[in-house]
Scaffold this motif. Structure first.
Motif, PDB file in Angstrom:
ATOM      1  N   GLY A  10       0.794  -1.225   0.000  1.00 28.29           N
ATOM      2  CA  GLY A  10       0.000   0.000   0.000  1.00 28.29           C
ATOM      3  C   GLY A  10       0.824   1.271   0.000  1.00 28.29           C
ATOM      4  O   GLY A  10       0.282   2.348  -0.279  1.00 28.29           O
ATOM      5  N   VAL A  11       2.138   1.188   0.296  1.00 30.93           N
ATOM      6  CA  VAL A  11       2.968   2.399   0.305  1.00 30.93           C
ATOM      7  C   VAL A  11       3.721   2.560  -1.010  1.00 30.93           C
ATOM      8  O   VAL A  11       4.523   3.490  -1.148  1.00 30.93           O
ATOM      9  CB  VAL A  11       3.970   2.388   1.491  1.00 30.93           C
ATOM     10  N   LEU A  12       3.465   1.665  -1.958  1.00 25.67           N
ATOM     11  CA  LEU A  12       4.081   1.800  -3.275  1.00 25.67           C
ATOM     12  C   LEU A  12       3.310   2.820  -4.106  1.00 25.67           C
ATOM     13  O   LEU A  12       2.247   3.297  -3.702  1.00 25.67           O
ATOM     14  CB  LEU A  12       4.108   0.431  -3.980  1.00 25.67           C
ATOM     15  N   SER A  13       3.815   3.111  -5.292  1.00 31.91           N
ATOM     16  CA  SER A  13       3.148   4.091  -6.145  1.00 31.91           C
ATOM     17  C   SER A  13       1.793   3.563  -6.620  1.00 31.91           C
ATOM     18  O   SER A  13       1.554   2.358  -6.653  1.00 31.91           O
ATOM     19  CB  SER A  13       4.027   4.420  -7.357  1.00 31.91           C
ATOM     20  N   ALA A  14       0.915   4.477  -7.023  1.00 35.56           N
ATOM     21  CA  ALA A  14      -0.450   4.105  -7.393  1.00 35.56           C
ATOM     22  C   ALA A  14      -0.490   3.144  -8.575  1.00 35.56           C
ATOM     23  O   ALA A  14      -1.302   2.205  -8.602  1.00 35.56           O
ATOM     24  CB  ALA A  14      -1.257   5.367  -7.709  1.00 35.56           C
ATOM     25  N   ASP A  15       0.388   3.364  -9.569  1.00 36.06           N
ATOM     26  CA  ASP A  15       0.358   2.476 -10.734  1.00 36.06           C
ATOM     27  C   ASP A  15       0.814   1.070 -10.378  1.00 36.06           C
ATOM     28  O   ASP A  15       0.294   0.083 -10.915  1.00 36.06           O
ATOM     29  CB  ASP A  15       1.223   3.057 -11.864  1.00 36.06           C
ATOM     30  N   VAL A  16       1.760   0.952  -9.446  1.00 33.53           N
ATOM     31  CA  VAL A  16       2.210  -0.376  -9.006  1.00 33.53           C
ATOM     32  C   VAL A  16       1.090  -1.071  -8.245  1.00 33.53           C
ATOM     33  O   VAL A  16       0.832  -2.262  -8.442  1.00 33.53           O
ATOM     34  CB  VAL A  16       3.482  -0.266  -8.137  1.00 33.53           C
ATOM     35  N   ILE A  17       0.405  -0.330  -7.373  1.00 35.57           N
ATOM     36  CA  ILE A  17      -0.701  -0.925  -6.606  1.00 35.57           C
ATOM     37  C   ILE A  17      -1.780  -1.440  -7.550  1.00 35.57           C
ATOM     38  O   ILE A  17      -2.300  -2.554  -7.392  1.00 35.57           O
ATOM     39  CB  ILE A  17      -1.284   0.109  -5.622  1.00 35.57           C
ATOM     40  N   THR A  18      -2.122  -0.644  -8.557  1.00 30.37           N
ATOM     41  CA  THR A  18      -3.148  -1.054  -9.528  1.00 30.37           C
ATOM     42  C   THR A  18      -2.716  -2.318 -10.269  1.00 30.37           C
ATOM     43  O   THR A  18      -3.516  -3.254 -10.448  1.00 30.37           O
ATOM     44  CB  THR A  18      -3.401   0.073 -10.538  1.00 30.37           C
ATOM     45  N   ASP A  19      -1.453  -2.358 -10.688  1.00 26.32           N
ATOM     46  CA  ASP A  19      -0.951  -3.526 -11.412  1.00 26.32           C
ATOM     47  C   ASP A  19      -0.983  -4.772 -10.540  1.00 26.32           C
ATOM     48  O   ASP A  19      -1.374  -5.853 -10.998  1.00 26.32           O
ATOM     49  CB  ASP A  19       0.479  -3.253 -11.885  1.00 26.32           C
ATOM     50  N   ARG A  20      -0.587  -4.625  -9.272  1.00 26.43           N
ATOM     51  CA  ARG A  20      -0.565  -5.792  -8.380  1.00 26.43           C
ATOM     52  C   ARG A  20      -1.974  -6.287  -8.086  1.00 26.43           C
ATOM     53  O   ARG A  20      -2.214  -7.493  -7.991  1.00 26.43           O
ATOM     54  CB  ARG A  20       0.148  -5.444  -7.072  1.00 26.43           C
ATOM     55  N   MET A  21      -2.914  -5.376  -7.957  1.00 27.01           N
ATOM     56  CA  MET A  21      -4.301  -5.784  -7.701  1.00 27.01           C
ATOM     57  C   MET A  21      -4.862  -6.588  -8.877  1.00 27.01           C
ATOM     58  O   MET A  21      -5.671  -7.501  -8.685  1.00 27.01           O
ATOM     59  CB  MET A  21      -5.171  -4.548  -7.450  1.00 27.01           C
ATOM     60  N   GLN A  22      -4.424  -6.257 -10.080  1.00 22.96           N
ATOM     61  CA  GLN A  22      -4.943  -6.928 -11.277  1.00 22.96           C
ATOM     62  C   GLN A  22      -4.223  -8.240 -11.582  1.00 22.96           C
ATOM     63  O   GLN A  22      -4.832  -9.170 -12.108  1.00 22.96           O
ATOM     64  CB  GLN A  22      -4.828  -5.982 -12.475  1.00 22.96           C
ATOM     65  N   SER A  23      -2.927  -8.301 -11.277  1.00 23.47           N
ATOM     66  CA  SER A  23      -2.127  -9.443 -11.732  1.00 23.47           C
ATOM     67  C   SER A  23      -1.759 -10.455 -10.650  1.00 23.47           C
ATOM     68  O   SER A  23      -1.431 -11.599 -10.962  1.00 23.47           O
ATOM     69  CB  SER A  23      -0.832  -8.939 -12.382  1.00 23.47           C
ATOM     70  N   THR A  24      -1.804 -10.070  -9.385  1.00 23.73           N
ATOM     71  CA  THR A  24      -1.366 -10.976  -8.321  1.00 23.73           C
ATOM     72  C   THR A  24      -2.424 -12.040  -8.041  1.00 23.73           C
ATOM     73  O   THR A  24      -3.588 -11.704  -7.811  1.00 23.73           O
ATOM     74  CB  THR A  24      -1.067 -10.189  -7.027  1.00 23.73           C
ATOM     75  N   PRO A  25      -2.038 -13.313  -8.052  1.00 20.90           N
ATOM     76  CA  PRO A  25      -3.013 -14.366  -7.744  1.00 20.90           C
ATOM     77  C   PRO A  25      -3.416 -14.334  -6.278  1.00 20.90           C
ATOM     78  O   PRO A  25      -2.707 -13.777  -5.430  1.00 20.90           O
ATOM     79  CB  PRO A  25      -2.248 -15.654  -8.083  1.00 20.90           C
ATOM     80  N   SER A  26      -4.548 -14.929  -5.980  1.00 18.86           N
ATOM     81  CA  SER A  26      -5.017 -14.980  -4.599  1.00 18.86           C
ATOM     82  C   SER A  26      -4.136 -15.925  -3.791  1.00 18.86           C
ATOM     83  O   SER A  26      -3.352 -16.706  -4.347  1.00 18.86           O
ATOM     84  CB  SER A  26      -6.472 -15.463  -4.557  1.00 18.86           C
ATOM     85  N   ALA A  27      -4.278 -15.876  -2.472  1.00 22.56           N
ATOM     86  CA  ALA A  27      -3.505 -16.765  -1.599  1.00 22.56           C
ATOM     87  C   ALA A  27      -3.823 -18.225  -1.909  1.00 22.56           C
ATOM     88  O   ALA A  27      -2.927 -19.085  -1.898  1.00 22.56           O
ATOM     89  CB  ALA A  27      -3.807 -16.450  -0.138  1.00 22.56           C
ATOM     90  N   ARG A  28      -5.072 -18.506  -2.209  1.00 25.09           N
ATOM     91  CA  ARG A  28      -5.466 -19.880  -2.539  1.00 25.09           C
ATOM     92  C   ARG A  28      -4.803 -20.340  -3.836  1.00 25.09           C
ATOM     93  O   ARG A  28      -4.309 -21.466  -3.931  1.00 25.09           O
ATOM     94  CB  ARG A  28      -6.993 -19.951  -2.665  1.00 25.09           C
ATOM     95  N   GLU A  29      -4.775 -19.462  -4.838  1.00 25.62           N
ATOM     96  CA  GLU A  29      -4.162 -19.807  -6.128  1.00 25.62           C
ATOM     97  C   GLU A  29      -2.655 -20.022  -5.976  1.00 25.62           C
ATOM     98  O   GLU A  29      -2.085 -20.898  -6.613  1.00 25.62           O
ATOM     99  CB  GLU A  29      -4.433 -18.707  -7.146  1.00 25.62           C
TER     100      GLU A  29
END
Length: 420
Positions: free
Chosen positions: A276-295
């Motif tokens: 959450g302390v990273l830049s806004a574009d990085v946060i947006t990218d991680r929200m879209q591309s990072t798999p869930s804990a289950r995955e």
């Protein structure tokens, strides 16, 4: 009820199909990997046809007694020939620039000629061979039925000699690779495969010595049951050594993948706090591309890439938090770790975890930046795996409830329990 021979055969058939399935799942993209997949596919097919239930089922289906024997033998001959080609493809060039003369004898064209001639001749002799006999353990035994039979002996000798002619140079080529390579895993692979191919050469010698006795007054020193069992065990050892040898690198990759997944899971709570302390574009990218804990727990591919990204994210987030960590904070955090009964590497990891947590509390709480900020809060290594291992330890202390209050005090905030 399966016979002893069938149970031994299953110990090779099942691992062979597992290897085929795994290699087919990670579809080979190079000719060498496709060759080894074809080798194990042919071996797995032949091993399956060795099982008595499969032999009986195929005989009932076709109405031909011993219908499984010829395709079984041909598939093994093809597999042995493919194995030579795969090993030859990984032989490093000689330092002198010259190769021994025997390598020319087993080039691509000689191998194909030997395979074509022996398989065709074996197919011609097969219909005139004697039928299989029932071994003492209840399984079908084609080889024992050819004792003293000219056509059956000719068929088996062609089959066995084709194996021997392929496995002998395979062993020599494996030893050549092991001597020339600097790759530790490849060297281990080749030593094991050389041992397997060497054992495989003994199998034709073992079988042919039995067949020769059928045309001489000599009595074979083993009983029929002992001979049958010995042949099955020789095949078992040969195939398992080849499987393990060819899978050394895959086993190493599997072990690494397990470690990567473990590090990913261990780092996730820390990463979720810091992203959450990273830049806004990085946060947006991680929200879209990072798999869930289950995955992540069931992920098979891309583990290293995801782990590398996670380590970089934690590093970048820690760097962004540096302005909120004053120069006295590391020593105060270390003192708190010692008061908690920690020492050595655990105290160091707890110190870093406390600093990061306290700096984050100040950052998200809107506190002013420190007048004299620290230069760094985390220990990093140039190697991603080493960094991930260390960060996993830091993450464990970051999430520790026992240190949460210490981090709050370190940040200069009020601990709720104390306020009550």
């Amino acid at each position: 009820m399966l016979s002893t021979d069938d149970l031994i055969d299953l110990c090779t058939t099942i691992p062979l199909w597992v290897v085929v399935a795994v290699r087919a799942y990670y579809w080979p993209k190079t000719s060498g990997k496709r060759a080894i997949l074809a080798t194990f596919s042919a071996l797995a097919f032949g091993a399956t046809l060795r099982l008595s239930p499969c032999e009986i089922a195929l005989a009932d289906l076709t109405g031909i007694r011993d219908a499984a024997v010829l395709p079984k033998h041909i598939s093994v001959m093809v597999a042995c020939t493919l194995l030579v080609g795969w090993i030859e493809s990984v032989v490093p060039p000689s330092e002198t620039g010259t190769e021994p003369a025997w390598r020319r004898w087993f080039g691509f064209k000689p191998r194909i000629v030997i395979l074509a001639v022996t398989s065709a001749a074996a197919a011609v002799a097969f219909p005139f061979a004697a039928p299989s006999v029932t071994a003492p353990d209840g399984s079908l035994d084609f080889a024992s039925g050819q004792y003293g039979d000219v056509a059956g002996t000719a068929h088996l000798c062609l089959y066995l000699l084709s194996m021997g002619v392929a496995l002998a140079p395979s062993a020599l080529l494996c030893l050549t690779v092991a001597r020339r390579t600097d790759d530790r895993l490849l060297r281990q692979c080749m030593w094991l495969m050389a041992a397997g191919a060497g054992m495989g050469v003994l199998y034709p010698v073992y079988r042919i010595s039995f067949l020769i006795c059928g045309f001489t007054p000599w009595t074979y020193p083993l009983t029929e049951g002992e001979f049958h069992l010995g042949g099955s065990l020789l095949q078992l050892v040969t195939i398992l050594l080849v499987i393990v040898g060819s899978s050394v690198r895959a086993i190493d990759l599997a072990v690494r993948a397990i470690r990567h997944r473990r590090s990913l899971i261990a780092l996730r709570p820390l990463w979720e706090e810091l992203v959450g302390v990273l830049s806004a574009d990085v946060i947006t990218d991680r929200m879209q591309s990072t798999p869930s804990a289950r995955e992540e727990r069931h992920r098979l591919r891309g583990l290293y890439e995801l782990l590398d990204q996670r380590v970089v994210d934690v590093s970048d987030a820690t760097f962004n938090l540096l302005p909120w960590a004053d120069q006295e904070m590391p020593q105060r955090a270390l003192d708190a770790a010692h008061r908690a009964g920690l020492s050595g590497a655990d105290a160091k990891a707890a110190q870093e975890a406390l600093c990061i947590r306290a700096a984050r509390l100040r950052c998200v709480g809107g506190d002013e930046e420190a007048a004299r900020p620290v230069v760094s809060m985390l220990t990093f290594d140039h190697d991603t795996r080493a960094s991930a291992t260390w960060l996993s330890r830091v993450a464990r202390f970051y999430s520790s409830p026992d240190l949460a209050d210490e981090a709050t005090r370190l940040a200069g905030h009020t601990v709720l329990q104390e306020a009550a």
